[in-house]
Write a protein that holds these residues in place. Structure first.
Motif, mmCIF file in Angstrom:
data_model
loop_
_atom_site.group_PDB
_atom_site.id
_atom_site.type_symbol
_atom_site.label_atom_id
_atom_site.label_comp_id
_atom_site.label_asym_id
_atom_site.label_seq_id
_atom_site.Cartn_x
_atom_site.Cartn_y
_atom_site.Cartn_z
ATOM 1 N N ALA A 193 0.860 -1.186 0.000
ATOM 2 C CA ALA A 193 0.000 0.000 0.000
ATOM 3 C C ALA A 193 0.894 1.232 0.000
ATOM 4 C CB ALA A 193 -0.913 0.003 1.219
ATOM 5 N N LEU A 194 0.705 2.099 -0.963
ATOM 6 C CA LEU A 194 1.455 3.343 -1.080
ATOM 7 C C LEU A 194 0.566 4.447 -0.530
ATOM 8 C CD1 LEU A 194 4.150 4.401 -2.282
ATOM 9 C CD2 LEU A 194 2.890 4.871 -4.392
ATOM 10 N N LEU A 195 0.976 5.047 0.610
ATOM 11 C CA LEU A 195 0.100 5.955 1.345
ATOM 12 C C LEU A 195 0.684 7.351 1.488
ATOM 13 C CD1 LEU A 195 -0.636 3.597 4.403
ATOM 14 C CD2 LEU A 195 -1.827 3.651 2.206
ATOM 15 N N ASP A 196 -0.144 8.354 1.260
ATOM 16 C CA ASP A 196 0.206 9.719 1.645
ATOM 17 C C ASP A 196 -0.034 9.823 3.148
ATOM 18 O OD1 ASP A 196 0.828 12.419 1.603
ATOM 19 O OD2 ASP A 196 -1.133 13.039 0.854
ATOM 20 N N ILE A 197 0.704 10.664 3.845
ATOM 21 C CA ILE A 197 0.460 10.843 5.285
ATOM 22 C C ILE A 197 -0.706 11.786 5.509
ATOM 23 C CG2 ILE A 197 1.363 11.858 7.424
ATOM 24 C CD1 ILE A 197 4.063 10.733 6.758
ATOM 25 N N ASP A 198 -0.733 12.883 4.777
ATOM 26 C CA ASP A 198 -1.690 13.958 5.025
ATOM 27 C C ASP A 198 -3.019 13.667 4.330
ATOM 28 O OD1 ASP A 198 -2.626 16.291 6.058
ATOM 29 O OD2 ASP A 198 -1.589 17.605 4.657
ATOM 30 N N LEU A 199 -3.768 12.694 4.872
ATOM 31 C CA LEU A 199 -5.066 12.320 4.312
ATOM 32 C C LEU A 199 -6.185 12.930 5.141
ATOM 33 C CD1 LEU A 199 -4.429 8.501 3.740
ATOM 34 C CD2 LEU A 199 -4.490 10.282 1.981
ATOM 35 N N PRO A 200 -7.345 13.161 4.552
ATOM 36 C CA PRO A 200 -8.484 13.635 5.348
ATOM 37 C C PRO A 200 -8.956 12.532 6.288
ATOM 38 C CG PRO A 200 -9.161 13.146 3.089
ATOM 39 C CD PRO A 200 -7.677 13.010 3.125
ATOM 40 N N GLY A 201 -9.382 12.907 7.479
ATOM 41 C CA GLY A 201 -9.817 11.916 8.459
ATOM 42 C C GLY A 201 -8.612 11.220 9.065
ATOM 43 N N MET A 202 -8.620 9.901 9.055
ATOM 44 C CA MET A 202 -7.489 9.124 9.566
ATOM 45 C C MET A 202 -6.259 9.390 8.699
ATOM 46 S SD MET A 202 -7.051 4.945 9.730
ATOM 47 C CE MET A 202 -8.474 4.680 10.779
ATOM 48 N N ASP A 203 -5.130 9.766 9.324
ATOM 49 C CA ASP A 203 -3.951 10.067 8.514
ATOM 50 C C ASP A 203 -3.267 8.774 8.052
ATOM 51 O OD1 ASP A 203 -2.044 9.147 10.422
ATOM 52 O OD2 ASP A 203 -1.692 11.134 11.220
ATOM 53 N N GLY A 204 -2.295 8.932 7.154
ATOM 54 C CA GLY A 204 -1.651 7.778 6.547
ATOM 55 C C GLY A 204 -0.890 6.900 7.519
ATOM 56 N N ILE A 205 -0.334 7.499 8.582
ATOM 57 C CA ILE A 205 0.404 6.706 9.562
ATOM 58 C C ILE A 205 -0.555 5.820 10.352
ATOM 59 C CG2 ILE A 205 1.835 6.818 11.644
ATOM 60 C CD1 ILE A 205 3.210 9.276 10.405
ATOM 61 N N GLU A 206 -1.677 6.382 10.770
ATOM 62 C CA GLU A 206 -2.702 5.563 11.442
ATOM 63 C C GLU A 206 -3.224 4.484 10.496
ATOM 64 O OE1 GLU A 206 -5.553 7.992 14.127
ATOM 65 O OE2 GLU A 206 -4.878 9.364 12.552
ATOM 66 N N LEU A 207 -3.408 4.854 9.239
ATOM 67 C CA LEU A 207 -3.899 3.905 8.248
ATOM 68 C C LEU A 207 -2.923 2.750 8.061
ATOM 69 C CD1 LEU A 207 -5.891 2.997 6.068
ATOM 70 C CD2 LEU A 207 -4.796 4.629 4.492
#
Length: 200
Positions: free
Chosen positions: A51-65
């Motif tokens: 999974a390639l994730l941005d950190i600054d996501l709306p709601g739950m951030d990428g690190i939590e995700l």
């Protein structure tokens, strides 16, 4: 074939990543999404390898995700792809179970190589000097960081209490504790300090 999930809230950037990775030999983008909710829905259906994730996501951030994806699909390894190079973010990402941390300035070839390396069980940090810049350890407990992070979104103590099923007094105590531990002048200053350090 390495199956990849791309999670990025900026549509143009996400489309570019999907096109870039989809053109790489041995890599297939099986799902994409703009936020954690879309990612969690897709991961059960597609069971990606990476999974390639941005950190600054709306709601739950990428690190939590990253942590949640690891719990739901243990075989899915995560790579953070972000513009955030602040101290603390790298350490938080790896603590959450990420296997890679790359800045968005990375070259397309290095991005594809990182996906392959992580899928094979490796760990990647790009640029490499970020691996040595994990920042000072946070003085905040996970609960203090959680309520401070919600306060940073503009949520009131009452709203935070409702979201976390806590008493309003408990939320205020945790916010007050966070302000004290950060030697901040107030809540806004505490949020600024914690964000600068990458602790929320």
């Amino acid at each position: 074939m390495i199956k990849v999930l791309v999670v990025e809230d900026m549509h143009v950037v996400r489309a570019g990543l999907v096109a870039l990775l989809g053109g790489q030999f041995g890599i297939e983008v099986v799902a994409q999404g703009a936020d954690a909710e879309a990612a969690l829905e897709a991961v059960g259906r597609t069971v990606p390898d990476v999974a390639l994730l941005d950190i600054d996501l709306p709601g739950m951030d990428g690190i939590e995700l990253a942590g949640e994806l690891g719990r739901r699909v243990p075989g899915c390894r995560t790579v953070m792809l972000t513009a955030l190079d602040r101290p603390g973010h790298v350490g938080r990402a790896f603590d959450a179970g990420a296997s890679g941390y790359l800045l968005k300035s990375v070259s397309p070839a290095r991005l594809a190589a990182a996906v392959r390396a992580v899928a094979a069980g490796g760990r990647v940090v790009e640029p490499p000097e970020l691996a040595h810049d994990t920042g000072a350890p946070t003085p905040l407990t996970s609960r203090e960081a959680e309520v401070l992070g919600l306060a940073a979104t503009g949520a009131t103590a009452q709203e935070i209490a409702g979201d976390l099923f806590l008493g309003v007094g408990t939320v205020r105590n945790r916010l007050s504790s966070a302000v004290g531990k950060l030697h901040a002048r107030g809540l806004v200053d505490a949020i600024r300090i914690a964000r600068r350090q990458g602790w929320i």
